[in-house]
Design an enzyme around this catalytic site. Structure first.
Site, PDB file in Angstrom:
ATOM      1  N   CYS A  69       5.192   9.344  -0.448  1.00  0.00           N
ATOM      2  CA  CYS A  69       3.817   9.780  -0.212  1.00  0.00           C
ATOM      3  C   CYS A  69       3.453  10.772  -1.306  1.00  0.00           C
ATOM      4  O   CYS A  69       4.169  11.749  -1.516  1.00  0.00           O
ATOM      5  CB  CYS A  69       3.663  10.426   1.164  1.00  0.00           C
ATOM      6  N   ASN A  75       8.890   4.143   3.391  1.00  0.00           N
ATOM      7  CA  ASN A  75       9.012   3.742   4.794  1.00  0.00           C
ATOM      8  C   ASN A  75      10.374   3.102   4.977  1.00  0.00           C
ATOM      9  O   ASN A  75      10.988   2.627   4.033  1.00  0.00           O
ATOM     10  CB  ASN A  75       7.969   2.672   5.121  1.00  0.00           C
ATOM     11  N   HIS A 121       8.948   7.016   7.910  1.00  0.00           N
ATOM     12  CA  HIS A 121       9.545   7.118   6.569  1.00  0.00           C
ATOM     13  C   HIS A 121      11.018   7.472   6.786  1.00  0.00           C
ATOM     14  O   HIS A 121      11.388   8.048   7.814  1.00  0.00           O
ATOM     15  CB  HIS A 121       8.801   8.161   5.735  1.00  0.00           C
ATOM     16  N   HIS A 142       5.481   4.503  12.612  1.00  0.00           N
ATOM     17  CA  HIS A 142       5.432   4.423  11.141  1.00  0.00           C
ATOM     18  C   HIS A 142       6.425   5.470  10.625  1.00  0.00           C
ATOM     19  O   HIS A 142       6.093   6.645  10.485  1.00  0.00           O
ATOM     20  CB  HIS A 142       3.993   4.726  10.703  1.00  0.00           C
ATOM     21  N   ARG A 201       0.837  -1.212   0.000  1.00  0.00           N
ATOM     22  CA  ARG A 201       0.000   0.000   0.000  1.00  0.00           C
ATOM     23  C   ARG A 201       0.874   1.265   0.000  1.00  0.00           C
ATOM     24  O   ARG A 201       0.982   1.953  -0.996  1.00  0.00           O
ATOM     25  CB  ARG A 201      -0.955  -0.033   1.205  1.00  0.00           C
ATOM     26  N   ASP A 202       1.538   1.536   1.103  1.00  0.00           N
ATOM     27  CA  ASP A 202       2.320   2.772   1.202  1.00  0.00           C
ATOM     28  C   ASP A 202       3.446   2.767   0.170  1.00  0.00           C
ATOM     29  O   ASP A 202       3.804   3.801  -0.395  1.00  0.00           O
ATOM     30  CB  ASP A 202       2.898   2.913   2.622  1.00  0.00           C
TER      31      ASP A 202
HETATM   32  P1  HMG Z   1     -13.046  14.635  -2.028  1.00  0.00           P
HETATM   33  O1  HMG Z   1     -12.794  15.087  -3.416  1.00  0.00           O
HETATM   34  O2  HMG Z   1     -12.974  15.667  -0.949  1.00  0.00           O
HETATM   35  O3  HMG Z   1     -14.416  13.915  -1.783  1.00  0.00           O
HETATM   36  O4  HMG Z   1     -12.063  13.445  -1.702  1.00  0.00           O
HETATM   37  P2  HMG Z   1     -15.637  13.553  -2.649  1.00  0.00           P
HETATM   38  O5  HMG Z   1     -16.530  12.796  -1.725  1.00  0.00           O
HETATM   39  O6  HMG Z   1     -16.144  14.802  -3.318  1.00  0.00           O
HETATM   40  O7  HMG Z   1     -15.102  12.533  -3.768  1.00  0.00           O
HETATM   41  C1  HMG Z   1     -14.304  12.889  -4.851  1.00  0.00           C
HETATM   42  C2  HMG Z   1     -14.311  11.781  -5.881  1.00  0.00           C
HETATM   43  O8  HMG Z   1     -13.789  10.584  -5.293  1.00  0.00           O
HETATM   44  C3  HMG Z   1     -15.726  11.430  -6.339  1.00  0.00           C
HETATM   45  O9  HMG Z   1     -15.611  10.943  -7.664  1.00  0.00           O
HETATM   46  C4  HMG Z   1     -16.083  10.293  -5.428  1.00  0.00           C
HETATM   47  O10 HMG Z   1     -17.056   9.465  -5.990  1.00  0.00           O
HETATM   48  C5  HMG Z   1     -14.788   9.557  -5.284  1.00  0.00           C
HETATM   49  P3  HMG Z   1     -16.000  11.844  -8.931  1.00  0.00           P
HETATM   50  O11 HMG Z   1     -17.426  12.268  -8.687  1.00  0.00           O
HETATM   51  O12 HMG Z   1     -15.049  13.018  -8.904  1.00  0.00           O
HETATM   52  O13 HMG Z   1     -15.818  10.921 -10.093  1.00  0.00           O
HETATM   53  N1  HMG Z   1     -14.620   8.830  -4.024  1.00  0.00           N
HETATM   54  C6  HMG Z   1     -14.175   7.576  -3.932  1.00  0.00           C
HETATM   55  N2  HMG Z   1     -13.806   6.699  -4.881  1.00  0.00           N
HETATM   56  C7  HMG Z   1     -13.398   5.480  -4.447  1.00  0.00           C
HETATM   57  N3  HMG Z   1     -13.331   5.126  -3.155  1.00  0.00           N
HETATM   58  C8  HMG Z   1     -13.702   5.985  -2.189  1.00  0.00           C
HETATM   59  C9  HMG Z   1     -14.149   7.271  -2.576  1.00  0.00           C
HETATM   60  N4  HMG Z   1     -14.575   8.344  -1.886  1.00  0.00           N
HETATM   61  C10 HMG Z   1     -14.863   9.289  -2.779  1.00  0.00           C
HETATM   62  N5  HMG Z   1     -13.614   5.626  -0.909  1.00  0.00           N
HETATM   63  C11 HMG Z   1     -11.165  11.603  -0.468  1.00  0.00           C
HETATM   64  C12 HMG Z   1     -11.965  12.890  -0.407  1.00  0.00           C
HETATM   65  C13 HMG Z   1     -10.783  11.215   0.955  1.00  0.00           C
HETATM   66  C14 HMG Z   1     -12.028  10.522  -1.116  1.00  0.00           C
HETATM   67  C15 HMG Z   1      -9.904  11.856  -1.313  1.00  0.00           C
HETATM   68  O14 HMG Z   1      -9.242  12.985  -0.799  1.00  0.00           O
HETATM   69  C16 HMG Z   1      -8.950  10.684  -1.316  1.00  0.00           C
HETATM   70  O15 HMG Z   1      -9.273   9.618  -1.816  1.00  0.00           O
HETATM   71  N6  HMG Z   1      -7.743  10.861  -0.779  1.00  0.00           N
HETATM   72  C17 HMG Z   1      -6.783   9.777  -0.710  1.00  0.00           C
HETATM   73  C18 HMG Z   1      -5.527  10.245  -0.121  1.00  0.00           C
HETATM   74  C19 HMG Z   1      -4.569   9.085   0.019  1.00  0.00           C
HETATM   75  O16 HMG Z   1      -4.873   7.944  -0.248  1.00  0.00           O
HETATM   76  N7  HMG Z   1      -3.338   9.414   0.446  1.00  0.00           N
HETATM   77  C20 HMG Z   1      -2.318   8.454   0.636  1.00  0.00           C
HETATM   78  C21 HMG Z   1      -2.580   7.570   1.806  1.00  0.00           C
HETATM   79  S1  HMG Z   1      -2.266   8.353   3.383  1.00  0.00           S
HETATM   80  C22 HMG Z   1      -0.602   8.098   3.660  1.00  0.00           C
HETATM   81  O17 HMG Z   1       0.084   7.640   2.795  1.00  0.00           O
HETATM   82  C23 HMG Z   1      -0.045   8.385   5.033  1.00  0.00           C
HETATM   83  C24 HMG Z   1       0.185   7.139   5.862  1.00  0.00           C
HETATM   84  O18 HMG Z   1       1.055   6.250   5.210  1.00  0.00           O
HETATM   85  C25 HMG Z   1       0.770   7.517   7.226  1.00  0.00           C
HETATM   86  C26 HMG Z   1       1.983   8.433   7.132  1.00  0.00           C
HETATM   87  O19 HMG Z   1       2.957   8.103   6.433  1.00  0.00           O
HETATM   88  O20 HMG Z   1       1.926   9.481   7.769  1.00  0.00           O
HETATM   89  C27 HMG Z   1      -1.125   6.397   6.118  1.00  0.00           C
HETATM   90 MG    MG Z   2       3.198   6.415   5.216  1.00  0.00          MG
END
Ligand code: HMG
Ligand code: MG
Length: 301
Positions: free
Chosen positions: A240, A249, A209, A207, A15-16
């Site tokens: 990220c 990571n 990086h 966690h 995933r990450d």
């Molecule tokens: P948004 O644009 O604010 O919300 O996104 P929305 O509800 O208006 O949805 C936008 C679009 O996404 C729409 O599609 C929805 O249908 C769709 P469109 O109408 O434009 O075609 N949608 C989805 N599609 C599939 N699955 C879903 C979903 N929800 C909405 N669940 C949202 C808000 C949270 C969805 C968006 O900002 C997003 O997906 N962000 C993902 C960010 C991400 O994955 N980042 C990386 C992971 S975090 C990380 O890496 C950190 C971590 O490792 C810890 C660390 O290192 O610190 C965990």
């Molecule tokens: Mg991370």
């Protein structure tokens, strides 16, 4: 405090790690990676993410990955879920656990999930309720715990507030994310001491990086603070998408070498893990980010 005798590793490479790869990755390679990691003895594998495919295209095939793997008894296959829709898709795909992700920094929260910290916590509420109805364990991430790419320093009390809120909502464990890898050991210890005023240390995970090469030192500092769960990524895969310049990571192989050297049990086979990492690196045409794997594999050659 004495070191733990056992550590649980949460493998986040599929995933990450893979979420940050720009190139297309064959579904078969993603599936093989998850299966290889389980075969190496990892018991907790983050296999994908049910987020918007527009935001993170690489995770769009997560349901197919979960459908294609050979489930091993005793292994928990989990996925990230930012909202109820993500949770429903994850349930459909048959995950054993999900993870919600919030941030300790307002700017990062906006860039990563397009809402404020408080809005994100509100968004998790229906998700937590649905997960509870399905008896699905939920893990909570807090990002930017030791620094933010947009705001710089982050107060440990800001992290503690979010960690406490996620726990009160029902997260069984809080993974403290040094998203951009800027933390150093004393800051890590201060952070854990602060968060542990509200939460038992057994509920915390690290966690890290490895952007600034401090991850292993920070893990050692965390072990001294009584933390016994760490997230890592095989071959140091990843970065990220919302933190420019952040590297992957800490490599799982490097963490394993450290832990085994300290006499701490993990149940993971280092050689098999190194081979799994090398295989995916070859498929991606990228250098292996684990120094331990490079040394081991060179020695064997
Ligand atoms: P948004 O644009 O604010 O919300 O996104 P929305 O509800 O208006 O949805 C936008 C679009 O996404 C729409 O599609 C929805 O249908 C769709 P469109 O109408 O434009 O075609 N949608 C989805 N599609 C599939 N699955 C879903 C979903 N929800 C909405 N669940 C949202 C808000 C949270 C969805 C968006 O900002 C997003 O997906 N962000 C993902 C960010 C991400 O994955 N980042 C990386 C992971 S975090 C990380 O890496 C950190 C971590 O490792 C810890 C660390 O290192 O610190 C965990
Ligand atoms: Mg991370």
């Amino acid at each position: 405090m004495s070191l733990p005798t056992q550590v649980r590793l949460v493998e986040v490479g599929p995933r990450d790690g893979l979420q940050n790869e720009a190139q297309a990755i064959d579904l078969a390679d993603k599936i093989r990676l998850v299966d290889d990691l389980a075969a190496a003895g990892l018991t907790h594998i983050e296999a994908g993410s049910f987020v918007s495919p527009k935001w993170v295209p690489q995770m769009a095939g997560s349901a197919e990955v979960l459908a294609g793997i050979q489930r091993r008894p005793g292994v928990r296959y989990s996925a990230l879920t930012p909202n109820l829709r993500g949770l429903e898709a994850a349930l459909q795909a048959g995950v054993d656990e999900v993870a919600v992700f919030a941030a300790a920094s307002e700017s990062f929260s906006q860039r990563n999930i397009n809402c404020s910290i408080n809005e994100s916590l509100q968004r998790f509420e229906p998700l937590m309720e649905a997960a509870a109805r399905h008896n699905l364990p939920v893990r909570g991430y807090v990002s930017c715990v030791l620094g933010c790419p947009y705001e710089g320093d982050i107060a440990p009390t800001a992290v503690a507030r979010v960690a406490k809120a996620l726990t009160e909502m029902g997260c069984y464990e809080i993974s403290l994310g040094d998203t951009i890898g800027v933390g150093t050991p004393n800051a890590t210890r201060r952070l854990i001491e602060t968060v542990a005023r509200d939460l038992p240390r057994e509920r915390l995970a690290g966690h890290f990086h490895d952007t600034y090469g401090q991850a292993l030192a920070n893990i050692y500092a965390s072990l001294l603070e009584g933390v016994a769960v760490f997230d890592s990524s095989v071959a140091g895969l990843g970065g990220c998408p919302y933190a420019q310049g952040a590297t992957g990571n800490v490599a799982s192989e490097d963490v394993l070498y450290l832990l085994h050297g300290l006499g701490i049990a993990t149940g993971v086979d280092l050689q098999r893990l190194a081979e799994a990492g090398q295989r995916i690196c070859q498929r991606l045409g990228r250098a292996n980010g684990s120094r331990v794997a490079r040394a081991l594999l060179a020695g064997r050659a």
